[in-house]
Design an enzyme around this catalytic site. Sequence first.
Site, mmCIF file in Angstrom:
data_model
loop_
_atom_site.group_PDB
_atom_site.id
_atom_site.type_symbol
_atom_site.label_atom_id
_atom_site.label_comp_id
_atom_site.label_asym_id
_atom_site.label_seq_id
_atom_site.Cartn_x
_atom_site.Cartn_y
_atom_site.Cartn_z
ATOM 1 N N CYS A 131 0.833 -1.206 0.000
ATOM 2 C CA CYS A 131 0.000 0.000 0.000
ATOM 3 C C CYS A 131 0.874 1.264 0.000
ATOM 4 C CB CYS A 131 -0.983 -0.032 1.163
ATOM 5 S SG CYS A 131 -2.335 1.167 0.982
ATOM 6 N N HIS A 236 -3.594 -4.818 0.518
ATOM 7 C CA HIS A 236 -3.015 -5.337 1.754
ATOM 8 C C HIS A 236 -3.116 -6.862 1.793
ATOM 9 C CE1 HIS A 236 -2.388 -1.624 4.226
ATOM 10 N NE2 HIS A 236 -3.224 -1.136 3.313
ATOM 11 N N GLU A 238 -1.771 -8.812 3.792
ATOM 12 C CA GLU A 238 -1.803 -9.299 5.176
ATOM 13 C C GLU A 238 -3.216 -9.318 5.751
ATOM 14 O OE1 GLU A 238 -1.301 -4.806 5.718
ATOM 15 O OE2 GLU A 238 -0.869 -6.349 4.225
#
Length: 267
Positions: A131, A236, A238
């Site tokens: 990001c 993202h 994650e």
Amino acid sequence: MPFQSPALLIGVSARIYYPSGPVLDLGGVWTKTLHFLEQSVAQWLMRGGALPVMVPAVDAQSVVQTEELNLGHYAQALDGLVLQGGNDVAPASYGEVPIAPEWAGDPVRDAYEKSLIEAFVKAGKPVFGICRGLQMLNVAFGGTMWQDIGTQMPQALPHVRSEMYERNVHALEIVPGTHMAALYPGLQHGMINSIHHQSIKDLAPDFVVEAHCPDDGVIEAIRRRGPGFVAGVQWHPEFRQKNCQVIFDDTPLLRDFLASARAQQSN
């Protein structure tokens, strides 16, 4: 994936929390600048069998001064670098004036991360941006940003919805013939989360676009040409839930980054 031996140590740039008033006069962390590693980023790397290590930042107010922190030592000791998300990249970092006060960004973190990038690239270690990390890579290598998608790209999709956060998703299209396309043979489209209000305007020299949003052209993944590993994604990875079939599977991206780090470790 279980922990790998020998240990694969991946540096992660620090997110920075600045106290903002008014705050309760409680002392402690509420009144201090904090450098932190977001848990989801750490666990994303751990799922790949790596050990995350946050690299501290310093500024003019720090007890340790910049000249006392040799980021080259971190680049030599660690096997790769992840730039995590966070505050906006400052327009001043790419030669512009903020079009609104709230988009002034974080020039302190920009300077710190630019130095980190330079150190790890010089050491031949892979660098992956998430990001803001993608945006910082673009700026560090000479690119520019749209300061606010809604204002400067009114035809674009809403790439951030505060009430939805990582549940805000849109389509992704992988550019054929790129390194990312090779990681996903037979797959050209997917769905990704979207939590950003800035995006790449001018792509940095020597970088290629690996993926974009097909609905508005917003750049979603980039990679530097030539030797070494310097790449980033605008979403993202994650935040993807385990076994989620709806959102793009980032596992090949993580494995590719860690494989590059492992290869450098053996050199």
